[in-house]
Scaffold this motif. Structure first.
Motif, PDB file in Angstrom:
ATOM      1  N   HIS A   1       6.738  11.049   0.959  1.00 27.67           N
ATOM      2  CA  HIS A   1       7.201  11.360   2.308  1.00 27.67           C
ATOM      3  C   HIS A   1       6.316  10.637   3.321  1.00 27.67           C
ATOM      4  CE1 HIS A   1       9.023  14.977   0.323  1.00 27.67           C
ATOM      5  NE2 HIS A   1       7.858  14.997  -0.309  1.00 27.67           N
ATOM      6  N   SER A   2       6.916  10.244   4.433  1.00 29.36           N
ATOM      7  CA  SER A   2       6.130   9.653   5.517  1.00 29.36           C
ATOM      8  C   SER A   2       5.595  10.757   6.419  1.00 29.36           C
ATOM      9  CB  SER A   2       6.975   8.675   6.333  1.00 29.36           C
ATOM     10  OG  SER A   2       7.989   9.378   7.044  1.00 29.36           O
ATOM     11  N   PHE A   3       4.659  10.399   7.263  1.00 31.19           N
ATOM     12  CA  PHE A   3       4.050  11.345   8.187  1.00 31.19           C
ATOM     13  C   PHE A   3       3.860  10.646   9.532  1.00 31.19           C
ATOM     14  CE2 PHE A   3       0.607  13.467  10.316  1.00 31.19           C
ATOM     15  CZ  PHE A   3       0.830  14.798  10.043  1.00 31.19           C
ATOM     16  N   PRO A   4       4.207  11.254  10.674  1.00 36.06           N
ATOM     17  CA  PRO A   4       4.581  12.667  10.847  1.00 36.06           C
ATOM     18  C   PRO A   4       6.080  12.950  10.803  1.00 36.06           C
ATOM     19  CG  PRO A   4       4.226  11.691  12.980  1.00 36.06           C
ATOM     20  CD  PRO A   4       3.973  10.589  11.967  1.00 36.06           C
ATOM     21  N   THR A   5       6.915  11.946  10.510  1.00 37.43           N
ATOM     22  CA  THR A   5       8.364  12.161  10.575  1.00 37.43           C
ATOM     23  C   THR A   5       8.888  13.021   9.440  1.00 37.43           C
ATOM     24  OG1 THR A   5       8.829  10.174   9.277  1.00 37.43           O
ATOM     25  CG2 THR A   5       8.670   9.908  11.684  1.00 37.43           C
ATOM     26  N   LEU A   6       8.125  13.160   8.335  1.00 32.10           N
ATOM     27  CA  LEU A   6       8.568  13.859   7.132  1.00 32.10           C
ATOM     28  C   LEU A   6       9.768  13.175   6.491  1.00 32.10           C
ATOM     29  CD1 LEU A   6       8.224  17.618   8.148  1.00 32.10           C
ATOM     30  CD2 LEU A   6       6.479  16.018   7.396  1.00 32.10           C
ATOM     31  N   ARG A   7       9.949  11.896   6.789  1.00 32.88           N
ATOM     32  CA  ARG A   7      11.075  11.146   6.224  1.00 32.88           C
ATOM     33  C   ARG A   7      10.867  10.906   4.737  1.00 32.88           C
ATOM     34  NH1 ARG A   7      11.634   5.752   5.445  1.00 32.88           N
ATOM     35  NH2 ARG A   7       9.746   5.351   6.652  1.00 32.88           N
ATOM     36  N   HIS A   8      11.938  11.053   3.977  1.00 32.70           N
ATOM     37  CA  HIS A   8      11.893  10.779   2.549  1.00 32.70           C
ATOM     38  C   HIS A   8      11.722   9.282   2.319  1.00 32.70           C
ATOM     39  CE1 HIS A   8      14.157   9.719  -1.245  1.00 32.70           C
ATOM     40  NE2 HIS A   8      13.205  10.511  -1.701  1.00 32.70           N
ATOM     41  N   ILE A   9      10.744   8.912   1.495  1.00 33.12           N
ATOM     42  CA  ILE A   9      10.488   7.503   1.200  1.00 33.12           C
ATOM     43  C   ILE A   9      11.062   7.109  -0.153  1.00 33.12           C
ATOM     44  CG2 ILE A   9       8.688   5.769   0.773  1.00 33.12           C
ATOM     45  CD1 ILE A   9       6.900   7.245   2.715  1.00 33.12           C
ATOM     46  N   TYR A  10      10.714   7.911  -1.178  1.00 36.51           N
ATOM     47  CA  TYR A  10      11.113   7.509  -2.520  1.00 36.51           C
ATOM     48  C   TYR A  10      10.967   8.695  -3.467  1.00 36.51           C
ATOM     49  CZ  TYR A  10      11.419   4.561  -6.726  1.00 36.51           C
ATOM     50  OH  TYR A  10      11.799   3.981  -7.914  1.00 36.51           O
ATOM     51  N   THR A  11      11.879   8.823  -4.418  1.00 35.66           N
ATOM     52  CA  THR A  11      11.796   9.843  -5.461  1.00 35.66           C
ATOM     53  C   THR A  11      11.759   9.159  -6.818  1.00 35.66           C
ATOM     54  OG1 THR A  11      12.975  11.503  -4.162  1.00 35.66           O
ATOM     55  CG2 THR A  11      12.927  11.816  -6.542  1.00 35.66           C
TER      56      THR A  11
ATOM     57  N   MET B   1       0.816  -1.203   0.000  1.00 38.53           N
ATOM     58  CA  MET B   1       0.000   0.000   0.000  1.00 38.53           C
ATOM     59  C   MET B   1       0.858   1.264   0.000  1.00 38.53           C
ATOM     60  SD  MET B   1      -3.245   0.910   2.415  1.00 38.53           S
ATOM     61  CE  MET B   1      -2.284   1.162   3.899  1.00 38.53           C
ATOM     62  N   SER B   2       2.052   1.198   0.604  1.00 46.36           N
ATOM     63  CA  SER B   2       2.922   2.358   0.678  1.00 46.36           C
ATOM     64  C   SER B   2       3.448   2.739  -0.704  1.00 46.36           C
ATOM     65  CB  SER B   2       4.100   2.072   1.609  1.00 46.36           C
ATOM     66  OG  SER B   2       5.082   3.082   1.520  1.00 46.36           O
ATOM     67  N   ALA B   3       3.706   4.040  -0.886  1.00 46.86           N
ATOM     68  CA  ALA B   3       4.290   4.512  -2.133  1.00 46.86           C
ATOM     69  C   ALA B   3       5.685   3.929  -2.348  1.00 46.86           C
ATOM     70  CB  ALA B   3       4.348   6.036  -2.129  1.00 46.86           C
ATOM     71  N   LYS B   4       6.324   3.488  -1.285  1.00 48.78           N
ATOM     72  CA  LYS B   4       7.649   2.874  -1.410  1.00 48.78           C
ATOM     73  C   LYS B   4       7.608   1.669  -2.323  1.00 48.78           C
ATOM     74  CE  LYS B   4      11.385   0.918   1.390  1.00 48.78           C
ATOM     75  NZ  LYS B   4      11.854   0.629   2.772  1.00 48.78           N
ATOM     76  N   TYR B   5       6.493   0.948  -2.319  1.00 57.18           N
ATOM     77  CA  TYR B   5       6.368  -0.268  -3.113  1.00 57.18           C
ATOM     78  C   TYR B   5       5.477  -0.088  -4.348  1.00 57.18           C
ATOM     79  CZ  TYR B   5       8.025  -1.921   1.392  1.00 57.18           C
ATOM     80  OH  TYR B   5       8.737  -2.083   2.553  1.00 57.18           O
ATOM     81  N   ASN B   6       4.678   0.983  -4.393  1.00 50.91           N
ATOM     82  CA  ASN B   6       3.700   1.134  -5.459  1.00 50.91           C
ATOM     83  C   ASN B   6       4.012   2.242  -6.454  1.00 50.91           C
ATOM     84  OD1 ASN B   6       1.227  -0.733  -4.865  1.00 50.91           O
ATOM     85  ND2 ASN B   6       1.788   0.140  -2.884  1.00 50.91           N
TER      86      ASN B   6
END
Length: 412
Positions: A350-360, A1-6
């Motif tokens: 980006h993840s929330f609430p950490t604002l961590r970069h997931i994927y570009t 479900m995460s954008a990291k995989y989709n």
């Protein structure tokens, strides 16, 4: 479900073009790429996942959930100017489409019947957004007006010319209008309950409004003895979080993303100290997932000169503070690292609430002008006028619920 995989290119491409105007042509070859593009995007997607877009001054539509062919809704007459903005109604009026032109004309269309239901003139439109049956229009001089489309449906006037005798409808705005902005409105967004409006302008100011009031909420930073949300350059996007209705995201032409908790009744509110990311490239889209704690930003090109490295929160090594307690630039060094990815003409998760970069994901070789999401927020449609294309990207996967037998099934 995460954008990291989709997050990926779906390989779906739709022919698309924006109408050309004298102002949309750059006068110098060294001008930024965005200078040759219009300030607004004629692209929208309905709650039924019907995409509306332009090919010159013709409005076309495509159902993103079926394999139906692309259809044409109408062609705008030359006398009305060029198509400037398209805006679909919400779930309550999904068959309504509002359009604006470079001559300040606004039209309402019934897309199911393929007919215009209202037309009126304004002094120019910078942004439009529906809130139920009310069309909110931001003007070129900063005024925000409200048009109840139900009134237009009940007050027809007919032309006297027998050759063109058909019902036409005029529209008057609500007596209430908002006048705090001093420059062109560039972005509007209603939160999901429809009680809060965010408006951004060309000077970088964002105001938040209660639907029942004529003055903005007292949130933001002190600027000239008043509180307001202030960017250094033009605001390009505003959007509300679907699962936290008082969380507002704002983005600008320099690539600065800010997240504001505007609940002033909450002592933990960070209306003065929002979460902040310097992403380097013009933000042309900001979309929150309704199913997971993630968001994506869609970017054009970098309009700033190279400077010191931007920063972002560290990945899993950092703690996970609440967005309501984050200060923009007071995080510890352990929670920050240099941003090494290029956001130009890309989709960034980006993840929330950490604002961590997931994927570009680099999405285009030319300037991305803007984006919309389909109804269930699984796909992003991005506009690349210089390539005359709309490209569709998978973003978030569908939420699959495991079926379990109801306990009621055991009762005889």
């Amino acid at each position: 479900m995460s954008a990291k995989y989709n997050l990926r290119d779906s390989k779906t491409i739709i022919d698309f073009s924006v109408p050309t105007t004298p102002n949309s042509v750059s006068s110098t070859p060294d001008a930024p790429a965005e200078a040759s593009l219009p300030a607004s995007l004629p692209l929208t997607c309905s709650s039924k996942s019907v995409l509306y877009f332009t090919r010159g001054n013709r409005v076309h539509f495509k159902n993103m959930q079926t394999n139906e062919d692309i259809g044409q809704l109408f062609k705008l007459p030359d006398k009305d100017g060029n198509l400037q903005l398209l805006q679909c109604g919400g779930a309550q009026n999904s068959d309504a489409l509002a359009i604006s032109t470079t001559k300040g004309i606004i039209q309402l269309w019934d897309v199911r019947a393929k007919k215009m239901t209202a037309s009126w003139s304004t002094k120019g439109v910078g942004a439009m957004q529906f809130n139920g049956s009310v069309l909110t229009v931001g003007g070129l001089k900063g005024t925000i007006r409200f048009y109840d489309t139900r009134i237009a449906m009940s007050t027809p006037t007919t032309t006297t010319n027998a050759a063109t005798a058909k019902a036409t409808f005029k529209m008057k705005s609500d007596l209430r209008k908002l006048n705090r902005h001093q420059s062109r409105i560039t972005a509007l967004a209603w939160n999901e309950p429809g009680k809060l409006l965010a408006s951004g302008d060309e000077s970088g100011v964002v105001y938040c409004w209660d639907n029942r009031e004529k003055v903005p909420l007292d949130v933001g930073e002190f600027v000239q003895r008043r509180k307001k949300i202030q960017h250094l350059v033009s605001v390009t996007v505003v959007n509300w979080c679907p699962w936290q209705p008082k969380l507002l995201g704002t983005g600008d032409a320099n690539g600065t993303l800010r997240l504001w908790d505007i609940d002033t009744s909450d002592s933990r509110s960070n209306a003065l100290n929002p979460g902040k990311l310097e992403l380097g490239s013009r933000i042309t889209g900001l979309h929150f997932s309704p199913q997971c704690k993630e968001m994506i930003t869609v970017h054009g090109t970098n309009q700033r000169a190279p400077s010191a490295p931007d920063i972002e929160l560290d990945s899993e090594t950092s703690s996970t503070p609440s967005i309501s307690t984050l200060s923009p630039m007071t995080l510890s060094a352990a929670q920050m690292r240099s941003r090494t990815y290029d956001t130009s003409n890309s989709i960034v998760a980006h993840s929330f609430p950490t604002l961590r970069h997931i994927y570009t994901l680099p999405a285009a070789n030319k300037v991305i002008m803007g984006s919309v999401m389909n109804a269930n927020f699984t796909k992003a449609i991005i506009a690349i006028p210089e390539e005359s294309k709309l490209k569709v990207y998978d973003v978030w996967g569908r939420l699959h619920l495991r079926r379990t037998e109801s306990f009621m099934g055991n009762i005889r």
